[in-house]
Design a protein around this motif. Structure first.
Motif, PDB file in Angstrom:
ATOM      1  N   ALA A 175       4.919  15.089 -10.261  1.00 33.97           N
ATOM      2  CA  ALA A 175       5.472  15.388 -11.588  1.00 33.97           C
ATOM      3  C   ALA A 175       4.459  16.166 -12.416  1.00 33.97           C
ATOM      4  O   ALA A 175       4.826  17.101 -13.144  1.00 33.97           O
ATOM      5  N   PHE A 176       3.197  15.823 -12.305  1.00 33.38           N
ATOM      6  CA  PHE A 176       2.147  16.532 -13.028  1.00 33.38           C
ATOM      7  C   PHE A 176       2.075  17.994 -12.579  1.00 33.38           C
ATOM      8  O   PHE A 176       2.005  18.908 -13.405  1.00 33.38           O
ATOM      9  N   ILE A 177       2.118  18.219 -11.276  1.00 30.99           N
ATOM     10  CA  ILE A 177       2.068  19.591 -10.734  1.00 30.99           C
ATOM     11  C   ILE A 177       3.295  20.375 -11.193  1.00 30.99           C
ATOM     12  O   ILE A 177       3.189  21.553 -11.568  1.00 30.99           O
ATOM     13  N   LEU A 178       4.459  19.760 -11.157  1.00 33.96           N
ATOM     14  CA  LEU A 178       5.696  20.429 -11.582  1.00 33.96           C
ATOM     15  C   LEU A 178       5.608  20.819 -13.055  1.00 33.96           C
ATOM     16  O   LEU A 178       5.932  21.967 -13.422  1.00 33.96           O
ATOM     17  N   LEU A 179       5.150  19.912 -13.904  1.00 37.66           N
ATOM     18  CA  LEU A 179       5.015  20.233 -15.334  1.00 37.66           C
ATOM     19  C   LEU A 179       3.976  21.334 -15.542  1.00 37.66           C
ATOM     20  O   LEU A 179       4.174  22.214 -16.383  1.00 37.66           O
ATOM     21  N   LYS A 180       2.921  21.287 -14.789  1.00 41.28           N
ATOM     22  CA  LYS A 180       1.872  22.306 -14.910  1.00 41.28           C
ATOM     23  C   LYS A 180       2.441  23.692 -14.555  1.00 41.28           C
ATOM     24  O   LYS A 180       2.165  24.676 -15.254  1.00 41.28           O
ATOM     25  N   LYS A 181       3.261  23.756 -13.492  1.00 41.10           N
ATOM     26  CA  LYS A 181       3.854  25.043 -13.100  1.00 41.10           C
ATOM     27  C   LYS A 181       4.872  25.517 -14.134  1.00 41.10           C
ATOM     28  O   LYS A 181       4.984  26.711 -14.380  1.00 41.10           O
ATOM     29  N   LEU A 182       5.636  24.596 -14.702  1.00 41.97           N
ATOM     30  CA  LEU A 182       6.627  24.984 -15.692  1.00 41.97           C
ATOM     31  C   LEU A 182       5.984  25.555 -16.956  1.00 41.97           C
ATOM     32  O   LEU A 182       6.471  26.511 -17.552  1.00 41.97           O
ATOM     33  N   PHE A 183       4.890  24.962 -17.398  1.00 43.82           N
ATOM     34  CA  PHE A 183       4.244  25.420 -18.620  1.00 43.82           C
ATOM     35  C   PHE A 183       3.311  26.610 -18.382  1.00 43.82           C
ATOM     36  O   PHE A 183       2.879  27.253 -19.321  1.00 43.82           O
ATOM     37  N   TRP A 203       0.835  -1.195   0.000  1.00 46.20           N
ATOM     38  CA  TRP A 203       0.000   0.000   0.000  1.00 46.20           C
ATOM     39  C   TRP A 203       0.874   1.250   0.000  1.00 46.20           C
ATOM     40  O   TRP A 203       0.608   2.198  -0.733  1.00 46.20           O
ATOM     41  N   ILE A 204       1.908   1.248   0.821  1.00 46.02           N
ATOM     42  CA  ILE A 204       2.806   2.407   0.898  1.00 46.02           C
ATOM     43  C   ILE A 204       3.508   2.607  -0.435  1.00 46.02           C
ATOM     44  O   ILE A 204       3.625   3.736  -0.925  1.00 46.02           O
ATOM     45  N   GLN A 205       3.955   1.509  -1.011  1.00 46.13           N
ATOM     46  CA  GLN A 205       4.632   1.585  -2.306  1.00 46.13           C
ATOM     47  C   GLN A 205       3.697   2.168  -3.367  1.00 46.13           C
ATOM     48  O   GLN A 205       4.110   3.013  -4.173  1.00 46.13           O
ATOM     49  N   SER A 206       2.447   1.762  -3.370  1.00 45.21           N
ATOM     50  CA  SER A 206       1.482   2.289  -4.341  1.00 45.21           C
ATOM     51  C   SER A 206       1.235   3.774  -4.109  1.00 45.21           C
ATOM     52  O   SER A 206       1.142   4.551  -5.060  1.00 45.21           O
ATOM     53  N   MET A 207       1.122   4.182  -2.845  1.00 43.73           N
ATOM     54  CA  MET A 207       0.900   5.596  -2.540  1.00 43.73           C
ATOM     55  C   MET A 207       2.083   6.452  -2.975  1.00 43.73           C
ATOM     56  O   MET A 207       1.901   7.562  -3.465  1.00 43.73           O
ATOM     57  N   ILE A 208       3.291   5.934  -2.806  1.00 49.33           N
ATOM     58  CA  ILE A 208       4.484   6.675  -3.224  1.00 49.33           C
ATOM     59  C   ILE A 208       4.485   6.856  -4.741  1.00 49.33           C
ATOM     60  O   ILE A 208       4.804   7.940  -5.248  1.00 49.33           O
ATOM     61  N   LYS A 209       4.108   5.822  -5.471  1.00 54.36           N
ATOM     62  CA  LYS A 209       4.045   5.928  -6.934  1.00 54.36           C
ATOM     63  C   LYS A 209       3.021   6.973  -7.363  1.00 54.36           C
ATOM     64  O   LYS A 209       3.279   7.791  -8.243  1.00 54.36           O
ATOM     65  N   ILE A 210       1.855   6.934  -6.731  1.00 54.71           N
ATOM     66  CA  ILE A 210       0.798   7.898  -7.079  1.00 54.71           C
ATOM     67  C   ILE A 210       1.246   9.312  -6.738  1.00 54.71           C
ATOM     68  O   ILE A 210       1.052  10.242  -7.530  1.00 54.71           O
ATOM     69  N   ALA A 211       1.854   9.475  -5.564  1.00 55.55           N
ATOM     70  CA  ALA A 211       2.324  10.805  -5.163  1.00 55.55           C
ATOM     71  C   ALA A 211       3.398  11.307  -6.125  1.00 55.55           C
ATOM     72  O   ALA A 211       3.432  12.494  -6.462  1.00 55.55           O
ATOM     73  N   GLY A 212       4.260  10.416  -6.567  1.00 54.24           N
ATOM     74  CA  GLY A 212       5.307  10.802  -7.510  1.00 54.24           C
ATOM     75  C   GLY A 212       4.720  11.256  -8.838  1.00 54.24           C
ATOM     76  O   GLY A 212       5.153  12.259  -9.415  1.00 54.24           O
ATOM     77  N   LYS A 213       3.738  10.550  -9.326  1.00 55.96           N
ATOM     78  CA  LYS A 213       3.098  10.937 -10.586  1.00 55.96           C
ATOM     79  C   LYS A 213       2.361  12.259 -10.435  1.00 55.96           C
ATOM     80  O   LYS A 213       2.416  13.121 -11.320  1.00 55.96           O
ATOM     81  N   TYR A 214       1.673  12.426  -9.314  1.00 50.66           N
ATOM     82  CA  TYR A 214       0.944  13.670  -9.067  1.00 50.66           C
ATOM     83  C   TYR A 214       1.919  14.839  -8.939  1.00 50.66           C
ATOM     84  O   TYR A 214       1.687  15.916  -9.492  1.00 50.66           O
TER      85      TYR A 214
END
Length: 68
Positions: free
Chosen positions: A58-66, A45-56
């Protein structure tokens, strides 16, 4: 469709085959149960949450960059 048998050897062979198929299905069910148990472990469960948080993240970072 019902199978037609000509002698008892065919019946016995069919029963052996069906018994083996039943045993194989039972073992596959055990594997599925073990996989399901492993998926419910807290570590997974922790591993899955870390993956989801990482994707989220990265999405926020790309959104701020663009956005600039």
């Amino acid at each position: 469709m019902k199978p037609t048998y000509r002698n008892f050897q065919e019946v016995e062979a069919d029963l052996k085959r069906l018994n083996l198929e039943r045993k194989i299905a039972w073992e596959e069910l055990k594997l599925v149960k073990n996989d399901f148990k492993e998926d419910l472990q807290p570590y997974n469960w922790i591993q899955s949450m870390i993956k989801i948080a990482g994707k989220y993240g990265a999405f926020i970072l790309l959104k701020k960059l663009f956005k600039r």
